[in-house]
Design a protein around this motif. Structure first.
Motif, PDB file in Angstrom:
ATOM      1  N   GLU A 145      11.693  48.769  30.228  1.00 43.66           N
ATOM      2  CA  GLU A 145      12.447  48.898  29.234  1.00 43.66           C
ATOM      3  C   GLU A 145      13.547  47.493  29.538  1.00 43.66           C
ATOM      4  O   GLU A 145      13.493  46.754  28.472  1.00 43.66           O
ATOM      5  CB  GLU A 145      13.172  49.943  28.728  1.00 43.66           C
ATOM      6  CG  GLU A 145      13.758  49.758  27.463  1.00 43.66           C
ATOM      7  CD  GLU A 145      14.167  51.130  26.701  1.00 43.66           C
ATOM      8  OE1 GLU A 145      14.553  50.927  25.639  1.00 43.66           O
ATOM      9  OE2 GLU A 145      14.026  51.951  27.606  1.00 43.66           O
ATOM     10  N   PHE A 148      11.677  44.021  28.972  1.00 42.72           N
ATOM     11  CA  PHE A 148      11.488  43.942  27.695  1.00 42.72           C
ATOM     12  C   PHE A 148      12.592  43.434  26.857  1.00 42.72           C
ATOM     13  O   PHE A 148      12.631  42.344  26.257  1.00 42.72           O
ATOM     14  CB  PHE A 148      10.695  45.112  27.080  1.00 42.72           C
ATOM     15  CG  PHE A 148      10.541  44.988  25.512  1.00 42.72           C
ATOM     16  CD1 PHE A 148       9.601  44.499  25.015  1.00 42.72           C
ATOM     17  CD2 PHE A 148      11.476  45.752  24.625  1.00 42.72           C
ATOM     18  CE1 PHE A 148       9.720  44.206  23.636  1.00 42.72           C
ATOM     19  CE2 PHE A 148      11.304  45.882  23.340  1.00 42.72           C
ATOM     20  CZ  PHE A 148      10.534  44.957  22.834  1.00 42.72           C
ATOM     21  N   LEU A 189       5.396  38.605  26.417  1.00 46.65           N
ATOM     22  CA  LEU A 189       5.158  39.425  25.337  1.00 46.65           C
ATOM     23  C   LEU A 189       3.635  39.420  25.006  1.00 46.65           C
ATOM     24  O   LEU A 189       3.122  40.675  25.020  1.00 46.65           O
ATOM     25  CB  LEU A 189       5.976  39.138  23.859  1.00 46.65           C
ATOM     26  CG  LEU A 189       6.917  40.293  23.734  1.00 46.65           C
ATOM     27  CD1 LEU A 189       8.009  40.291  24.950  1.00 46.65           C
ATOM     28  CD2 LEU A 189       7.770  40.080  22.440  1.00 46.65           C
ATOM     29  N   TRP A 192       2.022  40.961  27.410  1.00 42.82           N
ATOM     30  CA  TRP A 192       2.278  42.594  27.951  1.00 42.82           C
ATOM     31  C   TRP A 192       1.424  43.459  26.922  1.00 42.82           C
ATOM     32  O   TRP A 192       0.723  44.266  27.112  1.00 42.82           O
ATOM     33  CB  TRP A 192       3.762  43.038  27.803  1.00 42.82           C
ATOM     34  CG  TRP A 192       4.474  42.561  28.767  1.00 42.82           C
ATOM     35  CD1 TRP A 192       4.081  42.507  30.142  1.00 42.82           C
ATOM     36  CD2 TRP A 192       5.721  42.343  28.755  1.00 42.82           C
ATOM     37  NE1 TRP A 192       5.168  42.240  30.916  1.00 42.82           N
ATOM     38  CE2 TRP A 192       6.185  42.111  30.113  1.00 42.82           C
ATOM     39  CE3 TRP A 192       6.756  42.189  27.779  1.00 42.82           C
ATOM     40  CZ2 TRP A 192       7.686  41.839  30.441  1.00 42.82           C
ATOM     41  CZ3 TRP A 192       8.154  42.191  28.048  1.00 42.82           C
ATOM     42  CH2 TRP A 192       8.585  41.707  29.268  1.00 42.82           C
ATOM     43  N   ALA A 250       6.854  42.118  19.391  1.00 39.01           N
ATOM     44  CA  ALA A 250       8.027  42.967  19.999  1.00 39.01           C
ATOM     45  C   ALA A 250       8.200  44.103  19.251  1.00 39.01           C
ATOM     46  O   ALA A 250       8.286  45.347  20.052  1.00 39.01           O
ATOM     47  CB  ALA A 250       9.233  42.245  19.756  1.00 39.01           C
ATOM     48  N   SER A 254       7.549  47.554  21.411  1.00 41.04           N
ATOM     49  CA  SER A 254       8.687  48.646  21.265  1.00 41.04           C
ATOM     50  C   SER A 254       8.188  50.052  20.965  1.00 41.04           C
ATOM     51  O   SER A 254       8.500  51.298  21.675  1.00 41.04           O
ATOM     52  CB  SER A 254       9.690  48.286  20.581  1.00 41.04           C
ATOM     53  OG  SER A 254       9.409  48.380  18.979  1.00 41.04           O
ATOM     54  N   TYR A 261      14.176  48.332  20.682  1.00 37.13           N
ATOM     55  CA  TYR A 261      14.503  46.869  20.181  1.00 37.13           C
ATOM     56  C   TYR A 261      15.267  46.487  19.294  1.00 37.13           C
ATOM     57  O   TYR A 261      15.546  47.211  18.173  1.00 37.13           O
ATOM     58  CB  TYR A 261      13.017  46.385  19.512  1.00 37.13           C
ATOM     59  CG  TYR A 261      12.797  45.088  19.179  1.00 37.13           C
ATOM     60  CD1 TYR A 261      13.133  43.951  20.036  1.00 37.13           C
ATOM     61  CD2 TYR A 261      12.464  44.846  17.813  1.00 37.13           C
ATOM     62  CE1 TYR A 261      12.916  42.767  19.547  1.00 37.13           C
ATOM     63  CE2 TYR A 261      12.367  43.456  17.220  1.00 37.13           C
ATOM     64  CZ  TYR A 261      12.428  42.370  17.965  1.00 37.13           C
ATOM     65  OH  TYR A 261      12.392  41.007  17.792  1.00 37.13           O
TER      66      TYR A 261
END
Length: 288
Positions: A145, A148, A189, A192, A250, A254, A261
């Motif tokens: 987290e 991120f 991102l 991921w 994003a 999240s 986020y």
């Protein structure tokens, strides 16, 4: 153009005939079963040698590999650190289209830098049997987290540098901020995202070169629109495309990863960006 069989045979033959070469192995994409094969794949070869000096001093020995179109000596580049006593290389483009990235390295240097490889020659049994037979080490890693959140915060904060660069008409600065600061955050991102969708068992490739393989046609198309020509309006448009893609990705991550986020930071950053785009070139204040 010589075939892979012919090239490997030549590489091994030179290793067998040269006393100073004690082992040889190939690394890179040709050892990766998941890497696409094409005519531009080079041969990443390492010769394990007792000493690099004879190869560095003999300017002709490299011609044994074939007719050379042009060549580069990476360890001679003054902008990069090197240790030529332990590792020295040639990057060779041959006249027939093949390319070899060749290094001669001492045993200690070679063994300290093994990744995904295949042994071609081992005269003294010095090469450990490869433990990896897949590209697993390059697979997208599941984010934490904090990773991120740091990625998102860095992206939205650094947009103000792009805004001021574009307002000042300093295009090289603005483009550098986009491509070397913002783009890596967006690409992370997207990596991921494909990691989640593929159980973190795939690689996005260097510079995200395999993104097209894993993203939808629509998402990949949007990613390509984040590149622009060096013209103010084109850059502004590409930046907002980048923001839209980042925001959507994003938000999706999240939700899927149950990460917090900061939507407020994102919206405030976007609001500032829109404001600066409309700001007159002779403005004396950012806000009245």
């Amino acid at each position: 153009m010589r075939t892979e069989t012919e090239m490997i045979s030549l590489i091994k033959d030179i290793a067998f005939k040269e006393e100073n070469i004690r082992a040889a192995y190939i690394e890179g994409s040709r050892t990766n079963p998941n890497a696409p094969r094409d005519i531009f794949q080079d041969y990443d070869i390492v010769y394990v040698v007792t000493t690099t000096k004879p190869f560095r001093e003999d300017k002709e020995w490299i011609n044994r590999f074939g007719k050379i179109l042009y060549m580069h000596y990476p360890e001679d580049n003054v902008f990069y650190p090197s240790d030529i006593e332990n590792c020295y290389g040639w990057q060779i483009q041959f006249a027939d289209g093949n390319r070899i990235d060749l290094h001669v390295c001492t045993k200690e240097n070679a063994l300290a830098n093994l990744e995904l490889y295949q042994i071609l020659v081992d005269k003294d049994g010095i090469m450990p049997y490869p433990q990896e037979t897949t590209d697993k080490r390059y697979w997208v890693k599941e984010p934490t987290e904090i990773e991120f959140q740091c990625t998102c915060s860095n992206f939205w904060w650094c947009l103000n540098n792009v805004a001021k660069g574009l307002w000042r008409n300093e295009l090289p600065y603005a483009l550098d901020m986009i491509n070397f600061t913002l783009r890596p955050q967006l690409r992370r991102l997207l990596e991921w995202k494909i990691g989640i969708e593929n159980n973190f068992s795939v690689s996005a490739g260097k510079s995200g070169k395999y993104l097209k393989k894993y993203l939808t046609e629509e998402t990949y198309g949007q990613y390509l629109t984040t590149y622009s020509i060096a013209e103010i309006e084109s850059i502004w448009n590409s930046v907002f495309e980048m923001c839209a893609l980042f925001q959507n990705t994003a938000a999706e991550l999240s939700q899927k990863q149950n990460f917090v986020y900061d939507f407020e930071q994102a919206e405030n950053s976007l609001r500032f960006l829109h404001h600066v785009r409309k700001l007159p070139a002779d403005a004396k204040k950012i806000y009245s």
